[in-house]
Every structure is written in C-alpha cells, then in structure tokens.
Design a protein around this motif. Structure first.
Motif, PDB file in Angstrom:
ATOM      1  N   ARG A 103     -14.239  19.943  11.477  1.00  0.00           N
ATOM      2  CA  ARG A 103     -14.850  18.867  12.267  1.00  0.00           C
ATOM      3  C   ARG A 103     -13.809  18.015  12.961  1.00  0.00           C
ATOM      4  O   ARG A 103     -14.001  17.558  14.081  1.00  0.00           O
ATOM      5  CB  ARG A 103     -15.715  17.990  11.359  1.00  0.00           C
ATOM      6  N   TYR A 104     -12.672  17.770  12.313  1.00  0.00           N
ATOM      7  CA  TYR A 104     -11.644  16.909  12.876  1.00  0.00           C
ATOM      8  C   TYR A 104     -10.497  17.737  13.428  1.00  0.00           C
ATOM      9  O   TYR A 104     -10.235  18.841  12.965  1.00  0.00           O
ATOM     10  CB  TYR A 104     -11.103  15.946  11.818  1.00  0.00           C
ATOM     11  N   ASP A 105      -9.796  17.175  14.417  1.00  0.00           N
ATOM     12  CA  ASP A 105      -8.634  17.885  14.931  1.00  0.00           C
ATOM     13  C   ASP A 105      -7.491  17.776  13.932  1.00  0.00           C
ATOM     14  O   ASP A 105      -7.501  16.964  13.014  1.00  0.00           O
ATOM     15  CB  ASP A 105      -8.223  17.344  16.304  1.00  0.00           C
ATOM     16  N   ARG A 106      -6.482  18.581  14.140  1.00  0.00           N
ATOM     17  CA  ARG A 106      -5.410  18.738  13.160  1.00  0.00           C
ATOM     18  C   ARG A 106      -4.656  17.439  12.889  1.00  0.00           C
ATOM     19  O   ARG A 106      -4.265  17.155  11.754  1.00  0.00           O
ATOM     20  CB  ARG A 106      -4.442  19.818  13.652  1.00  0.00           C
ATOM     21  N   ASP A 107      -4.435  16.636  13.927  1.00  0.00           N
ATOM     22  CA  ASP A 107      -3.678  15.403  13.732  1.00  0.00           C
ATOM     23  C   ASP A 107      -4.401  14.389  12.861  1.00  0.00           C
ATOM     24  O   ASP A 107      -3.800  13.433  12.389  1.00  0.00           O
ATOM     25  CB  ASP A 107      -3.364  14.767  15.096  1.00  0.00           C
ATOM     26  N   ALA A 108      -5.710  14.579  12.667  1.00  0.00           N
ATOM     27  CA  ALA A 108      -6.471  13.624  11.863  1.00  0.00           C
ATOM     28  C   ALA A 108      -6.195  13.787  10.375  1.00  0.00           C
ATOM     29  O   ALA A 108      -6.482  12.878   9.592  1.00  0.00           O
ATOM     30  CB  ALA A 108      -7.971  13.796  12.130  1.00  0.00           C
ATOM     31  N   CYS A 109      -5.634  14.905   9.957  1.00  0.00           N
ATOM     32  CA  CYS A 109      -5.418  15.162   8.530  1.00  0.00           C
ATOM     33  C   CYS A 109      -4.572  14.072   7.874  1.00  0.00           C
ATOM     34  O   CYS A 109      -4.831  13.653   6.753  1.00  0.00           O
ATOM     35  CB  CYS A 109      -4.739  16.512   8.321  1.00  0.00           C
ATOM     36  N   VAL A 110      -3.546  13.608   8.610  1.00  0.00           N
ATOM     37  CA  VAL A 110      -2.600  12.668   8.008  1.00  0.00           C
ATOM     38  C   VAL A 110      -3.207  11.294   7.784  1.00  0.00           C
ATOM     39  O   VAL A 110      -2.610  10.455   7.111  1.00  0.00           O
ATOM     40  CB  VAL A 110      -1.336  12.535   8.878  1.00  0.00           C
ATOM     41  N   THR A 111      -4.395  11.039   8.352  1.00  0.00           N
ATOM     42  CA  THR A 111      -5.032   9.743   8.135  1.00  0.00           C
ATOM     43  C   THR A 111      -5.378   9.563   6.666  1.00  0.00           C
ATOM     44  O   THR A 111      -5.187   8.495   6.096  1.00  0.00           O
ATOM     45  CB  THR A 111      -6.313   9.618   8.986  1.00  0.00           C
ATOM     46  N   CYS A 112      -5.909  10.591   6.043  1.00  0.00           N
ATOM     47  CA  CYS A 112      -6.269  10.522   4.624  1.00  0.00           C
ATOM     48  C   CYS A 112      -5.218  11.206   3.741  1.00  0.00           C
ATOM     49  O   CYS A 112      -4.866  10.703   2.681  1.00  0.00           O
ATOM     50  CB  CYS A 112      -7.632  11.167   4.399  1.00  0.00           C
ATOM     51  N   HIS A 113      -4.754  12.367   4.177  1.00  0.00           N
ATOM     52  CA  HIS A 113      -3.743  13.091   3.393  1.00  0.00           C
ATOM     53  C   HIS A 113      -2.370  12.633   3.869  1.00  0.00           C
ATOM     54  O   HIS A 113      -1.625  13.364   4.515  1.00  0.00           O
ATOM     55  CB  HIS A 113      -3.917  14.601   3.588  1.00  0.00           C
ATOM     56  N   HIS A 114      -2.024  11.381   3.517  1.00  0.00           N
ATOM     57  CA  HIS A 114      -0.855  10.760   4.114  1.00  0.00           C
ATOM     58  C   HIS A 114       0.455  11.038   3.392  1.00  0.00           C
ATOM     59  O   HIS A 114       1.513  10.760   3.930  1.00  0.00           O
ATOM     60  CB  HIS A 114      -1.064   9.249   4.251  1.00  0.00           C
ATOM     61  N   TYR A 115       0.399  11.531   2.180  1.00  0.00           N
ATOM     62  CA  TYR A 115       1.642  11.831   1.456  1.00  0.00           C
ATOM     63  C   TYR A 115       1.504  13.142   0.690  1.00  0.00           C
ATOM     64  O   TYR A 115       0.411  13.555   0.310  1.00  0.00           O
ATOM     65  CB  TYR A 115       1.985  10.724   0.442  1.00  0.00           C
ATOM     66  N   GLU A 116       2.627  13.775   0.492  1.00  0.00           N
ATOM     67  CA  GLU A 116       2.701  14.906  -0.421  1.00  0.00           C
ATOM     68  C   GLU A 116       3.893  14.673  -1.351  1.00  0.00           C
ATOM     69  O   GLU A 116       4.872  14.033  -0.961  1.00  0.00           O
ATOM     70  CB  GLU A 116       2.864  16.229   0.333  1.00  0.00           C
ATOM     71  N   LEU A 117       3.769  15.162  -2.554  1.00  0.00           N
ATOM     72  CA  LEU A 117       4.825  14.986  -3.551  1.00  0.00           C
ATOM     73  C   LEU A 117       5.571  16.304  -3.759  1.00  0.00           C
ATOM     74  O   LEU A 117       4.976  17.375  -3.769  1.00  0.00           O
ATOM     75  CB  LEU A 117       4.232  14.518  -4.882  1.00  0.00           C
ATOM     76  N   ASP A 118       6.866  16.214  -3.936  1.00  0.00           N
ATOM     77  CA  ASP A 118       7.684  17.394  -4.168  1.00  0.00           C
ATOM     78  C   ASP A 118       8.558  17.152  -5.383  1.00  0.00           C
ATOM     79  O   ASP A 118       8.648  16.040  -5.896  1.00  0.00           O
ATOM     80  CB  ASP A 118       8.546  17.677  -2.937  1.00  0.00           C
ATOM     81  N   ARG A 119       9.171  18.198  -5.827  1.00  0.00           N
ATOM     82  CA  ARG A 119      10.021  18.079  -7.006  1.00  0.00           C
ATOM     83  C   ARG A 119      11.269  17.257  -6.709  1.00  0.00           C
ATOM     84  O   ARG A 119      11.747  17.187  -5.594  1.00  0.00           O
ATOM     85  CB  ARG A 119      10.446  19.470  -7.483  1.00  0.00           C
ATOM     86  N   LYS A 120      11.760  16.625  -7.739  1.00  0.00           N
ATOM     87  CA  LYS A 120      12.956  15.808  -7.620  1.00  0.00           C
ATOM     88  C   LYS A 120      13.811  16.055  -8.858  1.00  0.00           C
ATOM     89  O   LYS A 120      13.285  16.237  -9.953  1.00  0.00           O
ATOM     90  CB  LYS A 120      12.550  14.335  -7.531  1.00  0.00           C
ATOM     91  N   LYS A 121      15.106  16.077  -8.692  1.00  0.00           N
ATOM     92  CA  LYS A 121      15.981  16.299  -9.836  1.00  0.00           C
ATOM     93  C   LYS A 121      15.908  15.073 -10.750  1.00  0.00           C
ATOM     94  O   LYS A 121      16.386  13.994 -10.406  1.00  0.00           O
ATOM     95  CB  LYS A 121      17.421  16.535  -9.367  1.00  0.00           C
ATOM     96  N   TRP A 122      15.280  15.282 -11.875  1.00  0.00           N
ATOM     97  CA  TRP A 122      15.067  14.146 -12.775  1.00  0.00           C
ATOM     98  C   TRP A 122      16.188  13.989 -13.804  1.00  0.00           C
ATOM     99  O   TRP A 122      16.267  12.981 -14.496  1.00  0.00           O
ATOM    100  CB  TRP A 122      13.723  14.294 -13.500  1.00  0.00           C
ATOM    101  N   GLY A 123      17.080  14.986 -13.903  1.00  0.00           N
ATOM    102  CA  GLY A 123      18.261  14.823 -14.751  1.00  0.00           C
ATOM    103  C   GLY A 123      18.089  15.315 -16.176  1.00  0.00           C
ATOM    104  O   GLY A 123      18.100  14.511 -17.125  1.00  0.00           O
ATOM    105  N   HIS A 124      17.939  16.632 -16.379  1.00  0.00           N
ATOM    106  CA  HIS A 124      17.783  17.198 -17.723  1.00  0.00           C
ATOM    107  C   HIS A 124      19.020  16.929 -18.570  1.00  0.00           C
ATOM    108  O   HIS A 124      18.933  16.479 -19.718  1.00  0.00           O
ATOM    109  CB  HIS A 124      17.510  18.702 -17.622  1.00  0.00           C
TER     110      HIS A 124
END
Length: 272
Positions: A103-124
């Motif tokens: 229903r919405y164009d592609r640029d509209a996705c970031v309005t609600c899906h504004h962040y994504e999380l990725d792995r980060k070196k947490w220091g084992h």
C-alpha cells in the motif's frame, strides 16, 4: 448557402475551435508542478474542520516535516507528501500488516521501521579477564545442562527476534531471549532504559540515513514494533482522530494559544 448566414456560420466555427482548443490545450501543455493546498476540508462526525494550510505553513519555524513526519526532508516536493489519512485511520490488524507492504511506497518504511539493531563487540575477554567474571556466571552453572561452557548458539536458536517471553519448560529460549535474560542479571541499569539502552550493546542503524535503494528493505528481525517498543503497533500507530488531536492540540498547547482544551472544540469543528 445564403450570404446572410455566412457571418453566423463563421462565428459558430470560431467558437467551436476555441471551445475544443480550451479542452485540448491543457493536455498538450507541460503540467505544472503540484502546489500545496490553501485550505483543506476535513469531514468529521463531530462537525467538519476547515484547515487553513497556508497560514500554518507560513508560521515561523514551521516545515512540512513538522506535521508530515514521514517526510525524509524538512521541505519535500508537494507531490511526495502523504496526507495524514494515508497512514492514520487504518485498523492495525492482520490485514493491515499484510496489505501495508504494497500500500505504501518504499520510502514510507522508515517512518515506522526507523531503526535496526546489529551486533556489537561487547567484550568477552574483558568480562572474563578484567572484570573477573567466571565462565559459569554467564554459562549454565548446572552441569547437567551444559557439562562444559559452550557457544550459546549451539543450543539456542540464532537469528530470531527476541520475544520478551519466558521459554516454555523443556524448550530452550531463542538466542536473543537467552542472552537478554543472562545480561540483565548484571546490567539492570541498561535494561531499565528500555529502547534507549539498546545502543550500549547493539549498533543502532537509523534507517533514515540508509541509501534510498535500501530504505524499503526492512529486516524481519525488527519488523515487529514490540522488538524495540513495549507497546504494540495498534498503540503506536494512532487512529486518525487521535493523530489529529495530538498533532494540532499539542502544537497549540506548546504555543500557549489557539484551541487545545476540551471545551474549545467549536473553534475548529463547524456545527453539524
């Protein structure tokens, strides 16, 4: 044809040509760029609202994105601005989740899906060596479950989004839930910050900063609002009336003038 009818005939032909030209000419001429509306009529059961768009758009410090918060730029092209009703006023249910992708164009996705999380070196190593954390403080102390410390993903499903629910007896929780449950025992302060504490352990990628060709590619891990928010989509995506009231009344209240109190409805709504 009698000569006395000749002027009338010529006049009729000229008027016909002008009439046809009036219809055809706009089709042949380049179309003017869409302009912002002057006033907008908002039908409502409580009385229609006539919204003076130009007056509000001309206020100091006002940009398109102040109200049209889906806009990627403060002053987008009018043709690219979505009306409030295109997103608000929908019933947030299974049908909406299925249909909104197309229903919405592609640029509209970031309005609600504004962040994504990725792995980060947490220091084992830092946890094990510098902080003096024993292996079994994080791995299972019960040797019947794990005789020797192993990679968590050997038993816990990797690649699934956190559910925030305790696992069923006898079923290992997915990796995200397992890690969160273990980390919170020492890092209650970070978890107390809720979504604001995620960046302590995750790389947070703002989707609005992604290249245009990547904006419509939402990771299924973070497609569900409750992955980051405690409230579900039906609470986050306001209905049309609530959205208008929050936007309009909130702005008027911040400015300290104009209608924003419950008894001032008639200043915006016309009588039925």
């Amino acid at each position: 044809m009698q000569k006395r009818y000749l002027p009338v005939t010529i006049l009729v032909v000229v008027l016909a040509v002008l009439g046809i030209g009036g219809y055809v000419a706009p089709l042949l001429m380049p179309q003017a760029a869409p302009v912002s509306p002057q006033r907008i009529l908002l039908p409502n059961a409580g009385g229609a609202v006539v919204f003076d768009h130009n007056v509000h758009a001309g206020l100091p410090g006002m940009t398109c994105s102040t109200c049209h918060h889906d806009s990627l730029t403060p002053t987008p092209e009018p043709a690219s601005v979505r009306s409030c009703a295109q997103c608000h006023g929908q019933t947030f249910d299974a049908a909406f989740r299925k249909e909104h992708v197309s229903r919405y164009d592609r640029d509209a996705c970031v309005t609600c899906h504004h962040y994504e999380l990725d792995r980060k070196k947490w220091g084992h190593k830092r946890h094990a060596r510098e902080l003096g954390v024993d292996c079994r403080d994080c791995h299972h102390k019960d040797t019947g479950i794990e005789p020797e410390p192993q990679n968590c993903a050997d038993c816990h499903e990797a690649g699934a989004a956190p559910t925030h629910w305790p696992a069923e007896p006898g079923t290992p929780p997915n990796l995200a839930d397992a890690v969160h449950a273990r980390c919170v025992t020492c890092h209650e302060d970070l978890f107390a910050q809720k979504v604001n504490g995620c960046a302590s352990c995750h790389e947070v990628k703002p989707m609005r900063e992604q290249p245009a060709e990547a904006r419509g590619k939402v990771s299924p891990l973070y497609a569900d609002c409750v992955v980051c928010h405690e409230a579900g989509g039906d609470r986050l995506l306001l209905g049309r009336m609530d959205a208008f009231h929050k936007q309009c009344m909130g702005c008027h209240e911040s400015a300290g003038k104009g209608p924003f109190k419950k008894g001032q409805c008639a200043q915006c709504h016309t009588s039925k």
